[in-house]
Design a protein around this motif. Structure first.
Motif, mmCIF file in Angstrom:
data_model
loop_
_atom_site.group_PDB
_atom_site.id
_atom_site.type_symbol
_atom_site.label_atom_id
_atom_site.label_comp_id
_atom_site.label_asym_id
_atom_site.label_seq_id
_atom_site.Cartn_x
_atom_site.Cartn_y
_atom_site.Cartn_z
ATOM 1 N N ALA A 63 0.819 -1.132 -0.086
ATOM 2 C CA ALA A 63 0.079 0.049 0.077
ATOM 3 C C ALA A 63 0.791 1.170 0.086
ATOM 4 C CB ALA A 63 -0.890 -0.187 1.285
ATOM 5 N N ASN A 64 0.212 2.389 -0.476
ATOM 6 C CA ASN A 64 1.032 3.759 -0.595
ATOM 7 C C ASN A 64 0.798 4.436 0.906
ATOM 8 O OD1 ASN A 64 -1.414 5.078 -0.561
ATOM 9 N ND2 ASN A 64 -1.303 5.757 -2.590
ATOM 10 N N ALA A 65 1.487 5.476 1.027
ATOM 11 C CA ALA A 65 1.515 6.126 2.186
ATOM 12 C C ALA A 65 0.091 6.682 2.862
ATOM 13 C CB ALA A 65 2.343 7.623 2.117
ATOM 14 N N THR A 66 -0.868 6.580 2.014
ATOM 15 C CA THR A 66 -2.243 6.964 2.635
ATOM 16 C C THR A 66 -2.891 5.564 2.840
ATOM 17 O OG1 THR A 66 -3.040 7.139 0.408
ATOM 18 C CG2 THR A 66 -2.499 9.249 1.692
ATOM 19 N N GLY A 67 -2.395 4.546 2.631
ATOM 20 C CA GLY A 67 -2.852 3.061 3.111
ATOM 21 C C GLY A 67 -4.008 2.588 2.052
ATOM 22 N N HIS A 68 -3.618 3.226 0.783
ATOM 23 C CA HIS A 68 -4.314 2.701 -0.485
ATOM 24 C C HIS A 68 -3.567 1.421 -1.006
ATOM 25 C CE1 HIS A 68 -6.398 6.528 0.072
ATOM 26 N NE2 HIS A 68 -7.503 6.001 -0.452
ATOM 27 N N SER A 69 -3.963 0.281 -1.529
ATOM 28 C CA SER A 69 -3.485 -0.791 -2.221
ATOM 29 C C SER A 69 -2.988 -0.220 -3.452
ATOM 30 C CB SER A 69 -4.515 -1.680 -2.282
ATOM 31 O OG SER A 69 -4.857 -2.618 -1.263
ATOM 32 N N MET A 70 -1.770 -0.817 -3.724
ATOM 33 C CA MET A 70 -1.258 -0.266 -5.049
ATOM 34 C C MET A 70 -1.893 -0.943 -6.225
ATOM 35 S SD MET A 70 1.649 1.463 -3.937
ATOM 36 C CE MET A 70 2.562 1.497 -5.064
ATOM 37 N N LYS A 71 -1.699 -0.179 -7.065
ATOM 38 C CA LYS A 71 -2.361 -0.733 -8.491
ATOM 39 C C LYS A 71 -1.078 -0.783 -9.509
ATOM 40 C CE LYS A 71 -6.904 1.309 -8.020
ATOM 41 N NZ LYS A 71 -6.481 1.822 -6.618
ATOM 42 N N CYS A 72 -1.075 -2.167 -10.084
ATOM 43 C CA CYS A 72 0.067 -2.193 -10.726
ATOM 44 C C CYS A 72 -0.083 -3.243 -11.878
ATOM 45 C CB CYS A 72 1.464 -2.777 -9.976
ATOM 46 S SG CYS A 72 0.716 -4.347 -8.902
HETATM 47 C C1 LIG Z 1 -2.384 6.569 -2.818
HETATM 48 O O1 LIG Z 1 -3.339 5.845 -3.995
HETATM 49 C C2 LIG Z 1 -4.402 6.427 -3.848
HETATM 50 C C3 LIG Z 1 -5.548 5.632 -4.583
HETATM 51 O O2 LIG Z 1 -4.680 5.348 -5.681
HETATM 52 C C4 LIG Z 1 -4.073 8.020 -4.578
HETATM 53 O O3 LIG Z 1 -5.517 8.588 -4.253
HETATM 54 C C5 LIG Z 1 -3.291 8.675 -3.293
HETATM 55 O O4 LIG Z 1 -2.854 9.854 -4.112
HETATM 56 C C6 LIG Z 1 -2.119 8.078 -3.331
HETATM 57 N N1 LIG Z 1 -1.395 8.639 -2.060
HETATM 58 C C7 LIG Z 1 0.015 8.816 -2.008
HETATM 59 C C8 LIG Z 1 0.452 9.521 -0.995
HETATM 60 O O5 LIG Z 1 0.682 8.330 -3.127
#
Ligand SMILES: *[C@@H]1O[C@H](CO)[C@@H](O)[C@H](O)[C@H]1NC(C)=O
Ligand SMILES: *[C@@H]1O[C@H](CO)[C@@H](O)[C@H](O)[C@H]1NC(C)=O
Ligand SMILES: *[C@@H]1O[C@H](CO)[C@@H](O)[C@H](O)[C@H]1NC(C)=O
Length: 241
Positions: A63-72
């Motif tokens: 996941a990224n820094a906001t906790g959202h699962s990565m898309k790849c």
């Molecule tokens: C994390 O992923 C979300 C959803 O894809 C995106 O909206 C958000 O900007 C991303 N945050 C960072 C800090 O990369």
């Protein structure tokens, strides 16, 4: 002295930058270790006859820094077969903690799905061998400790027990899980709303967050809004048996 300090700072900055560049676009900030409450999953799925009063792994999701699962881009499922054929011990360990619960389901098919959809996103720093061994390592080194074997045991210690009669609000569940991950570390709780009565909410998953080495719990970012169907803070969550 000042000069020396300056050089140290520059050195550290260069190190930091090179790590980001090395990981390229596949960089991820944390790993969500997602465990599912079997009984809830099996309410709406035709499952194998296995004990349902424990958690098993759903997946490890970069996941990224906001906790959202990565898309790849998707990884190759065949890599899972290659690895499991080479390492039967690993496969046996995974079968115990990361089973495909579906009656018609095959364990490798489940792992392939999780690898291609999620795991591959962290392939650059956590290739397939490290990813699946990491799942076992986290279970053995961070969860199955202190005479406890499953997240269920930590919940019970915090007074949260599976039952059709008792209900718990989300914060009580989080506080119980924090006995394991640390009081300052947030976790995500995911729920499933009953298909016949939207006021009935079941515990579906708990998401523990780990650093990218899978060695330490970290806090699941609170920036990520709660979209996991647990309703508001007063909602009463059932942990079915
Ligand atoms: C994390 O992923 C979300 C959803 O894809 C995106 O909206 C958000 O900007 C991303 N945050 C960072 C800090 O990369
Ligand atoms: C995944 O990572 C491994 C190890 O770094 C590398 O050898 C392999 O080529 C990568 N797979 C893909 C499809 O990029
Ligand atoms: C919170 O949940 C309770 C119980 O389901 C409900 O009665 C109440 O209306 C909800 N409040 C909000 C603001 O959604």
């Amino acid at each position: 002295m000042e000069h020396y300090r300056f050089k140290t700072v520059v050195f550290l900055l260069v190190q930091l930058l090179s790590v980001r560049v090395m990981m390229g676009q596949n960089s991820y900030d944390l790993m969500a270790y997602v465990v599912q409450w079997k009984s809830t999953f099996c309410k709406t799925n035709h499952c194998k006859r296995v004990p349902l009063d424990t958690f098993s792994i759903h997946g490890l999701w970069p996941a990224n820094a906001t906790g959202h699962s990565m898309k790849c881009p998707q990884g190759a499922g065949s890599d899972v077969d290659t690895l499991m054929k080479k390492d039967r011990k690993l496969e046996t360990a995974l079968k115990a903690i990361w089973p495909n619960l579906l009656a018609a389901g095959n364990d490798r098919r489940f792992w392939k799905h999780e690898w291609t959809k999620h795991g591959f996103c962290s392939n650059k720093s956590l290739p397939i061998v490290a990813y699946f061994n990491g799942a076992v390592m986290v279970h053995n080194n961070l969860i199955a400790i202190n005479n406890k074997n499953n997240l269920r045991d930590y919940l019970a210690e915090g007074g949260v027990r599976p039952s059709t009669a008792n209900t718990y609000n989300k914060q009580v569940i989080i506080t119980a899980v924090q006995r394991l991950v640390g009081a300052n570390n947030n976790v995500y709780v995911a729920c499933k709303v009953d298909s016949h009565n939207k006021n009935v909410i079941y515990l579906k998953e708990i998401h523990l967050c780990l650093d990218t080495t899978l060695r330490n719990f970290v806090s699941c970012p609170t920036a990520n809004p709660d979209l996991r169907e647990c309703g508001n803070h007063t909602s009463q969550i059932i942990i079915p048996v």
